[in-house]
Write an enzyme that holds these catalytic residues in place. Sequence first.
Site, PDB file in Angstrom:
ATOM      1  N   ALA A   1      -7.836   2.016  13.446  1.00  0.00           N
ATOM      2  CA  ALA A   1      -7.779   1.853  14.909  1.00  0.00           C
ATOM      3  C   ALA A   1      -8.767   2.720  15.705  1.00  0.00           C
ATOM      4  O   ALA A   1      -9.475   2.181  16.566  1.00  0.00           O
ATOM      5  CB  ALA A   1      -6.348   2.079  15.389  1.00  0.00           C
TER       6      ALA A   1
ATOM      7  N   ARG B   1       4.851   6.025  14.750  1.00  0.00           N
ATOM      8  CA  ARG B   1       4.642   6.994  13.659  1.00  0.00           C
ATOM      9  C   ARG B   1       4.004   8.249  14.236  1.00  0.00           C
ATOM     10  O   ARG B   1       3.133   8.180  15.087  1.00  0.00           O
ATOM     11  CB  ARG B   1       3.741   6.404  12.570  1.00  0.00           C
ATOM     12  CG  ARG B   1       3.377   7.403  11.487  1.00  0.00           C
ATOM     13  CD  ARG B   1       2.687   6.762  10.320  1.00  0.00           C
ATOM     14  NE  ARG B   1       3.567   5.889   9.573  1.00  0.00           N
ATOM     15  CZ  ARG B   1       3.151   4.842   8.856  1.00  0.00           C
ATOM     16  NH1 ARG B   1       1.872   4.547   8.806  1.00  0.00           N
ATOM     17  NH2 ARG B   1       4.006   4.110   8.191  1.00  0.00           N
TER      18      ARG B   1
ATOM     19  N   THR C   1       3.096   3.439  18.671  1.00  0.00           N
ATOM     20  CA  THR C   1       2.606   4.834  18.730  1.00  0.00           C
ATOM     21  C   THR C   1       2.068   5.301  17.376  1.00  0.00           C
ATOM     22  O   THR C   1       2.520   4.843  16.322  1.00  0.00           O
ATOM     23  CB  THR C   1       3.739   5.800  19.151  1.00  0.00           C
ATOM     24  OG1 THR C   1       4.867   5.579  18.290  1.00  0.00           O
ATOM     25  CG2 THR C   1       4.124   5.608  20.595  1.00  0.00           C
ATOM     26  N   ARG C   2       1.129   6.229  17.438  1.00  0.00           N
ATOM     27  CA  ARG C   2       0.538   6.834  16.244  1.00  0.00           C
ATOM     28  C   ARG C   2       0.010   8.222  16.616  1.00  0.00           C
ATOM     29  O   ARG C   2      -0.169   8.544  17.786  1.00  0.00           O
ATOM     30  CB  ARG C   2      -0.674   6.031  15.735  1.00  0.00           C
ATOM     31  CG  ARG C   2      -0.383   4.647  15.164  1.00  0.00           C
ATOM     32  CD  ARG C   2       0.390   4.709  13.860  1.00  0.00           C
ATOM     33  NE  ARG C   2       0.555   3.376  13.286  1.00  0.00           N
ATOM     34  CZ  ARG C   2       1.522   2.520  13.616  1.00  0.00           C
ATOM     35  NH1 ARG C   2       2.428   2.850  14.519  1.00  0.00           N
ATOM     36  NH2 ARG C   2       1.601   1.342  13.039  1.00  0.00           N
TER      37      ARG C   2
ATOM     38  N   ASN D   1      -3.338   9.005   9.396  1.00  0.00           N
ATOM     39  CA  ASN D   1      -4.481   8.486  10.180  1.00  0.00           C
ATOM     40  C   ASN D   1      -5.599   9.488  10.405  1.00  0.00           C
ATOM     41  O   ASN D   1      -5.688  10.136  11.449  1.00  0.00           O
ATOM     42  CB  ASN D   1      -4.007   8.014  11.565  1.00  0.00           C
ATOM     43  CG  ASN D   1      -3.233   6.732  11.470  1.00  0.00           C
ATOM     44  OD1 ASN D   1      -3.631   5.809  10.777  1.00  0.00           O
ATOM     45  ND2 ASN D   1      -2.100   6.684  12.154  1.00  0.00           N
TER      46      ASN D   1
ATOM     47  N   TYR E   1       0.855  -1.202   0.000  1.00  0.00           N
ATOM     48  CA  TYR E   1       0.000   0.000   0.000  1.00  0.00           C
ATOM     49  C   TYR E   1       0.889   1.249   0.000  1.00  0.00           C
ATOM     50  O   TYR E   1       0.673   2.196  -0.764  1.00  0.00           O
ATOM     51  CB  TYR E   1      -0.914  -0.041   1.230  1.00  0.00           C
ATOM     52  CG  TYR E   1      -1.680   1.229   1.504  1.00  0.00           C
ATOM     53  CD1 TYR E   1      -2.846   1.538   0.804  1.00  0.00           C
ATOM     54  CD2 TYR E   1      -1.249   2.123   2.490  1.00  0.00           C
ATOM     55  CE1 TYR E   1      -3.558   2.702   1.071  1.00  0.00           C
ATOM     56  CE2 TYR E   1      -1.955   3.286   2.765  1.00  0.00           C
ATOM     57  CZ  TYR E   1      -3.106   3.573   2.045  1.00  0.00           C
ATOM     58  OH  TYR E   1      -3.804   4.729   2.322  1.00  0.00           O
TER      59      TYR E   1
HETATM   60  P1  NAD Z   1     -12.289   5.160   1.771  1.00  0.00           P
HETATM   61  O1  NAD Z   1     -12.008   3.713   1.558  1.00  0.00           O
HETATM   62  O2  NAD Z   1     -13.396   5.533   2.706  1.00  0.00           O
HETATM   63  O3  NAD Z   1     -12.553   5.870   0.385  1.00  0.00           O
HETATM   64  C1  NAD Z   1     -11.975   5.441  -0.818  1.00  0.00           C
HETATM   65  C2  NAD Z   1     -13.091   5.339  -1.830  1.00  0.00           C
HETATM   66  O4  NAD Z   1     -12.536   4.956  -3.087  1.00  0.00           O
HETATM   67  C3  NAD Z   1     -14.139   4.268  -1.464  1.00  0.00           C
HETATM   68  O5  NAD Z   1     -15.417   4.847  -1.339  1.00  0.00           O
HETATM   69  C4  NAD Z   1     -14.068   3.298  -2.622  1.00  0.00           C
HETATM   70  O6  NAD Z   1     -15.328   2.745  -3.002  1.00  0.00           O
HETATM   71  C5  NAD Z   1     -13.505   4.169  -3.740  1.00  0.00           C
HETATM   72  N1  NAD Z   1     -12.905   3.357  -4.788  1.00  0.00           N
HETATM   73  C6  NAD Z   1     -12.019   2.337  -4.625  1.00  0.00           C
HETATM   74  N2  NAD Z   1     -11.749   1.785  -5.813  1.00  0.00           N
HETATM   75  C7  NAD Z   1     -12.485   2.452  -6.745  1.00  0.00           C
HETATM   76  C8  NAD Z   1     -12.648   2.331  -8.134  1.00  0.00           C
HETATM   77  N3  NAD Z   1     -11.993   1.404  -8.824  1.00  0.00           N
HETATM   78  N4  NAD Z   1     -13.485   3.181  -8.769  1.00  0.00           N
HETATM   79  C9  NAD Z   1     -14.175   4.122  -8.070  1.00  0.00           C
HETATM   80  N5  NAD Z   1     -14.066   4.294  -6.746  1.00  0.00           N
HETATM   81  C10 NAD Z   1     -13.230   3.462  -6.078  1.00  0.00           C
HETATM   82  O7  NAD Z   1     -10.911   5.811   2.250  1.00  0.00           O
HETATM   83  P2  NAD Z   1     -10.617   7.236   2.889  1.00  0.00           P
HETATM   84  O8  NAD Z   1     -10.256   7.002   4.298  1.00  0.00           O
HETATM   85  O9  NAD Z   1     -11.680   8.178   2.556  1.00  0.00           O
HETATM   86  O10 NAD Z   1      -9.277   7.627   2.124  1.00  0.00           O
HETATM   87  C11 NAD Z   1      -9.289   8.474   0.975  1.00  0.00           C
HETATM   88  C12 NAD Z   1      -7.881   8.543   0.386  1.00  0.00           C
HETATM   89  O11 NAD Z   1      -6.974   9.047   1.377  1.00  0.00           O
HETATM   90  C13 NAD Z   1      -7.330   7.186  -0.043  1.00  0.00           C
HETATM   91  O12 NAD Z   1      -6.586   7.354  -1.214  1.00  0.00           O
HETATM   92  C14 NAD Z   1      -6.427   6.789   1.085  1.00  0.00           C
HETATM   93  O13 NAD Z   1      -5.409   5.923   0.676  1.00  0.00           O
HETATM   94  C15 NAD Z   1      -5.890   8.141   1.530  1.00  0.00           C
HETATM   95  N6  NAD Z   1      -5.455   8.110   2.933  1.00  0.00           N
HETATM   96  C16 NAD Z   1      -6.375   7.963   3.908  1.00  0.00           C
HETATM   97  C17 NAD Z   1      -5.950   7.914   5.238  1.00  0.00           C
HETATM   98  C18 NAD Z   1      -6.935   7.735   6.356  1.00  0.00           C
HETATM   99  O14 NAD Z   1      -6.501   7.679   7.504  1.00  0.00           O
HETATM  100  N7  NAD Z   1      -8.235   7.639   6.105  1.00  0.00           N
HETATM  101  C19 NAD Z   1      -4.589   8.020   5.551  1.00  0.00           C
HETATM  102  C20 NAD Z   1      -3.675   8.156   4.501  1.00  0.00           C
HETATM  103  C21 NAD Z   1      -4.118   8.234   3.201  1.00  0.00           C
END
Ligand code: NAD
Length: 344
Positions: A205, A297, A232-233, A190, A161
């Site tokens: 978490a 982290r 930690t986070r 996070n 990832y």
């Molecule tokens: P989430 O899983 O709630 O949202 C991601 C969305 O992408 C989902 O609704 C999913 O259905 C959609 N998706 C996945 N594959 C798809 C596809 N092929 N076509 C269309 N839609 C698709 O996640 P989030 O927490 O809202 O995170 C949003 C972004 O932020 C992500 O890229 C994630 O990696 C990044 N991010 C989030 C966090 C966190 O703590 N939430 C931390 C670091 C990075």
Amino acid sequence: MTQQKTALVLGAGGFIGSHMVKRLIQEGYWVRGVDLKYPEFSETMAHEFVAGDLRDQTLVESILTVNNTSFDQIYQFAADMGGAGYIFTDEHSADIMHNSASINLNVLDRQKKLNDSLGVNKTKIFYSSSACMYPERNQLDPNNPDCREESAYPAAPDSEYGWEKLFSERVYFAYNRNYGIPICVARYHNIFGPEGTWDGGKEKAPAAICRKVALLPEVGGGIEVWGDGLQTRSFLFIDECIEATRRLMDSDFMGPVNIGSEEMVTINELVKTAASVSGKVVTKLHKLDAPLGVRGRNSNNDLVREKLGWDYSQTLEEGIRKTYEWISTQITTRKLAERELTNV
Ligand code: NAD
């Protein structure tokens, strides 16, 4: 008369994407959301919502214009992701890398072709990277993790990832250098809060712990905690994440930049916070063979403070209180719905 600004939110059915849609609507944007699914916990506020798969190039091509013009802004949140139970087991690595990289490649390739055909290059794209791209070697000491932006190389994320996030960051910067596409990239640490996934295996978490505590009887009891709890986070409340992201998009700074909280806690302290908010007596049952991620982290906000004048302002306890209340309501609503079903 000034023209209404337009924004395309990819991943608008997810946690951060659905909150961003609300914010952009409040700011007066015309918004199209795209996702595989509609938001789970509230109606989308987007003017238009396309249910579609962003791995499909034809779909991507079809969503990039409104009234034959390109968008002012694109927010790219769509990704195959989840908490430690989803991204650190290696069971989903191939899907995570393939699905998320395909989305990012499609968006950039199709936007570039659209710009060529329209003869304009105005659409600014935001990409949501993650702290998971930082090298594991700098996150072994739980009391002293190093997540400064410049510590990213030599690269050594501890999950596929994280590798995909790093690869995609680089693709966005390459399209900026070679084709002049305006971009900006944040590394989220996070993010949590109401309307985030709270069960089913993809929860993170804070939501998982709030759920476990909320499910205990009023007197309290034991909950499973992954690892020894000394890892930690830091956790950033969703409203603060949205504010920082909007500031980044409206600035001239491309990043990559951390968006997170610097209030570092152990997972045991996170449990203690949820317990104190709930008023329950909670004991911890440590599951030592659970998937964990890095040992320590924390966000380093030096750069974001300098470039955007932004910093986190809410304490973890304030954010957990709002999240705990929301998850408790979700649990009650679900129980009521199940009871109604069994009574039919
Ligand atoms: P989430 O899983 O709630 O949202 C991601 C969305 O992408 C989902 O609704 C999913 O259905 C959609 N998706 C996945 N594959 C798809 C596809 N092929 N076509 C269309 N839609 C698709 O996640 P989030 O927490 O809202 O995170 C949003 C972004 O932020 C992500 O890229 C994630 O990696 C990044 N991010 C989030 C966090 C966190 O703590 N939430 C931390 C670091 C990075």
